[in-house]
Design a protein around this motif. Structure first.
Motif, mmCIF file in Angstrom:
data_model
loop_
_atom_site.group_PDB
_atom_site.id
_atom_site.type_symbol
_atom_site.label_atom_id
_atom_site.label_comp_id
_atom_site.label_asym_id
_atom_site.label_seq_id
_atom_site.Cartn_x
_atom_site.Cartn_y
_atom_site.Cartn_z
ATOM 1 N N GLU A 274 0.821 -1.209 0.000
ATOM 2 C CA GLU A 274 0.000 0.000 0.000
ATOM 3 C C GLU A 274 0.855 1.259 0.000
ATOM 4 N N GLU A 275 1.910 1.291 0.787
ATOM 5 C CA GLU A 275 2.760 2.487 0.833
ATOM 6 C C GLU A 275 3.452 2.719 -0.515
ATOM 7 N N ASN A 276 4.024 1.662 -1.080
ATOM 8 C CA ASN A 276 4.724 1.806 -2.357
ATOM 9 C C ASN A 276 3.762 2.166 -3.480
ATOM 10 N N LEU A 277 2.594 1.510 -3.480
ATOM 11 C CA LEU A 277 1.614 1.793 -4.526
ATOM 12 C C LEU A 277 1.094 3.219 -4.411
ATOM 13 N N ASP A 278 0.903 3.691 -3.203
ATOM 14 C CA ASP A 278 0.433 5.061 -3.012
ATOM 15 C C ASP A 278 1.443 6.065 -3.564
ATOM 16 N N ALA A 279 2.726 5.836 -3.272
ATOM 17 C CA ALA A 279 3.761 6.741 -3.789
ATOM 18 C C ALA A 279 3.852 6.661 -5.308
ATOM 19 N N LEU A 280 3.699 5.455 -5.842
ATOM 20 C CA LEU A 280 3.796 5.263 -7.290
ATOM 21 C C LEU A 280 2.635 5.930 -8.013
ATOM 22 N N LEU A 281 1.421 5.714 -7.514
ATOM 23 C CA LEU A 281 0.247 6.290 -8.174
ATOM 24 C C LEU A 281 0.135 7.789 -7.960
ATOM 25 N N ALA A 282 0.863 8.325 -7.004
ATOM 26 C CA ALA A 282 0.926 9.780 -6.853
ATOM 27 C C ALA A 282 1.922 10.386 -7.832
ATOM 28 N N ARG A 283 2.962 9.626 -8.176
ATOM 29 C CA ARG A 283 4.056 10.155 -9.006
ATOM 30 C C ARG A 283 3.605 10.441 -10.433
ATOM 31 N N TYR A 284 2.910 9.530 -11.065
ATOM 32 C CA TYR A 284 2.568 9.701 -12.476
ATOM 33 C C TYR A 284 1.506 10.776 -12.714
ATOM 34 N N PRO A 285 0.405 10.798 -11.964
ATOM 35 C CA PRO A 285 -0.559 11.891 -12.172
ATOM 36 C C PRO A 285 0.044 13.274 -11.940
#
Length: 685
Positions: A274-285
């Motif tokens: 969850e932490e990694n996915l949250d950071a990842l999905l914040a980066r691209y948008p």
């Protein structure tokens, strides 16, 4: 006998010792200097060590994308995923590598660039080229958008998880994708640096800090040293005592075999994802890049749990499960179902009980209850190779918070499976799709992309992805052989082995598959050899498939297009398929667009133009083909004829002379040259 004599004692001291001199007090400036030197010494030491390691060539940066080296001084202008990029995450032993998907360093104007991230299922294991869902999706997109340059760059690879995806994010942004697709989560526990992996070494925050620092050679040195010590002190392999080999990457990545639901490690895996996915999905948008992330289907109907955990005080349930099966054989399914349900309530961690219950319910026709029991068994499997349903919850929750698009691939697999239970109809073993499964995954992502309008209005209807799956028989067989090796090893049982059937396979194809499996064959050479083999066998369909595979994988190589065009010309001239003439001409034109100096393409396209009666268009092409010091005789012959057709007799004569000088023993060329010189050459009908 002489006596030894002791030395005389020193005389007694009579002088009074002088008092010691008092210490000189440090000034404030000297104190600051002392502390500065003290504090700087470790910094200087590590700076010198880092510099020495770099000068000595130790370690590397291992970028995600590297330029293709063609030997040209100006560079190829082509990038592809670095074969060695996973060295960032694996300190020793086998290192997985991504597929070689080539794309332009300078993004084409109006082009569509898609970057895919994920683990082995996104990489297309065990088939890889042509069959992975990104490869099928690329063909679907090229069909749907024929007027756009479509690039699908797959960065996925085996045995990595969300740490790797997050670490790649900045480099993915740098190549300016129009959209990013993510299909990941199955590897979260046992992928590199995962919560239960043999490569793990700390909390999620510590791992992310390490990934930020790992470009320093000193950090790489320490990491490699620690890994060496870990390997030296490694416990028994996971397969110990099972009688099954454990040499696969899948087995070697397991650090903790049993991760019961709700355990500390289980919660750590969820937190990590969850932490990694949250950071990842914040980066691209944040960069204006849409993200599509798929939910995670797996084999829940046909794959028994690998490792069974138990509630404290509970033991093995094999006898109870066998007793329930006996009741069913005696025509008493209801008591058997009741007994298994009671046992499942009693031991809420035992995955084998709901699996047996689900299979029993399925046999009675209660598919709804069976599906629920089998999904519960998958979630309870303590060997965490299959992502539990909680991971799909994380995907939906984080995507909603970060504005990403969820691709309901799990729902698509269930909708296409009998009774809504995903099994061997779409899965090879526990979680890797078969050819139908990969095509379904590609269809599902395409539908989501088009429905949301992220890539613009669809220009043309597309067929199902399965009809566009491009995989040669050798690559397909090699994939089945990989699955055979995997299922012959821990954690699969002997009755779960899937040995590839090679009965009736042509020896040449079998040899190509085995070479691919060993990894000691160049794929382009292999597929080119396969195309030639099928052409010689008169199997035009498979030859054409192999040529197409080469062109799709290496679209920037003129030779790949020329080889296919030559095959189509052979089909025309032999009378096997005269309709292929335009296809051959188009392929030669593509080759010339890639390399205007290509001799073979220029010569053949010039000959086709001359044959069509367009000598003016043929001349520049044939001049290109004849420009070298040792041009093909056919190019000179056709060029002289084209000059003559246009009335350029001096040029025709000089070219005919070159032809005879290069081929003095050829009587036909001598006669041709004489006719040109006499201006009596008659061309055309």
């Amino acid at each position: 006998m002489a006596r030894s004599r002791r030395p005389a004692a020193p005389p007694a001291a009579t002088a009074v010792a002088s008092a010691a001199a008092p210490p000189v007090p440090l000034t404030a400036g000297r104190k600051r200097l002392f502390w500065a030197v003290t504090l700087l010494m470790p910094v200087v030491f590590f700076a010198l060590l880092e510099g020495g390691l770099r000068l000595g060539g130790y370690g590397g940066d291992y970028p995600l994308f590297v330029p293709l080296d063609t030997g040209a001084a100006e560079g190829s202008g082509i990038l592809y995923p670095n074969h060695d990029v996973a060295t960032r995450y694996f300190a020793g032993g086998f290192v997985p590598n991504p597929n070689a998907d080539f794309f332009a360093a300078d993004k084409p104007a109006g082009g569509l660039r898609v970057v895919v991230q994920g683990g082995s299922s996104a990489a297309g294991y065990p088939f890889y080229r042509g069959a992975s869902f990104p490869q099928v999706l690329r063909r679907l997109l090229r069909t749907a958008y024929p007027d756009r340059t479509v690039e699908v760059v797959n960065t996925a690879m085996a045995a990595v998880n969300s740490y790797t995806l997050l670490d790649f994010a900045d480099e993915v942004v740098a190549v300016k994708p129009d959209v990013v697709l993510i299909y990941a989560g199955h590897n979260e526990f046992y992928g590199a640096l995962g919560a239960a992996s043999s490569e793990r070494f700390g909390s999620p925050g510590l791992v992310r800090l390490y990934l930020r620092l790992r470009r320093f050679r000193t950090v790489q040195l320490v990491r490699n040293a620690v890994a060496s010590l870990q390997r030296a002190a490694a416990p028994e392999t996971p397969a110990a005592g099972s009688g099954r080999p454990s040499s696969t990457l899948m087995a070697n990545m397991v650090g903790q075999q049993s991760v019961p639901m709700g355990s500390d490690t289980y919660r750590l895996g969820l937190r990590q994802f969850e932490e990694n996915l949250d950071a990842l999905l914040a980066r691209y948008p944040a960069e204006g890049i849409p993200v599509y992330i798929g939910t995670l289907p797996s084999n829940e109907g046909d794959q028994r749990p690998f490792v069974v955990a138990h509630v404290d005080g509970q033991g093995d349930h094999t006898d109870a499960i066998a007793a329930a099966a006996a009741m069913v054989r005696q025509g008493q399914p209801a008591p058997a179902i009741a007994a298994l349900r009671a046992l499942a309530a009693q031991d809420s961690l035992a995955a084998d009980v709901p699996f047996a219950l689900g299979r029993l319910l399925l046999a009675t026709g209660d598919t709804t209850a069976a599906a629920a029991a089998l999904r519960r068994a998958r979630d309870l499997d303590a060997l965490r190779f299959r992502a539990p349903e909680a991971f799909n919850g994380v995907i939906r929750r984080v995507a909603a918070a970060r504005g990403a698009h969820v691709v309901e691939s799990e729902a698509a697999f269930r909708a296409a499976s009998p009774g809504g239970i995903v099994g061997h109809g779409f899965m090879l073993e526990h979680l890797h799709p078969n050819l139908d499964g990969y095509a379904l995954l590609a269809d599902t992502f395409l539908d989501a992309l088009i429905a949301d309008g992220a890539i613009g209005p669809q220009q043309r209807a597309v067929p199902p992805g399965r009809s566009l799956t491009l995989i040669t028989p050798a690559d397909s067989l090699a994939g089945l052989m990989r699955i055979g090796l995997l299922t012959q090893s821990w954690p699969f049982r002997a009755d779960e082995e899937q040995r590839a059937d090679t009965t009736g396979i042509a020896p040449f194809v079998l040899a190509q598959a085995r070479a691919s499996l060993r990894g000691d064959a160049d794929w382009l050479e292999s597929v080119s050899g396969l195309a030639i083999y099928y052409a010689e066998q008169g199997d035009a369909a498979h030859a054409r498939q192999a040529y197409l595979a080469a062109v799709m994988a290496y679209p920037f190589l003129p030779a790949a297009h020329v080889a296919w065009a030559n095959f189509e010309m052979a089909q025309v001239t032999s009378g096997a398929d005269p309709s292929r003439l335009d296809d051959a001409a188009n392929l030669y034109e593509v080759a010339l667009a890639l390399d205007p100096a290509d001799v073979q393409a220029s010569m053949m396209l010039g000959a086709l133009r001359l044959q069509a009666g367009d000598a003016a268009a043929a001349v520049p092409l044939l001049e290109t083909a004849s420009a070298g010091t040792s041009p093909p005789a056919q190019a000179l012959y056709n060029l002289a004829g084209a000059y003559a057709t246009l009335g350029r007799w001096d040029d025709a004569g000089r070219t005919a002379t070159r032809l005879t000088q290069a081929n003095p023993g050829n009587a036909q060329f001598q006669q041709f040259a004489a006719a040109v010189q006499a201006r009596s050459l008659r061309l055309g009908p």
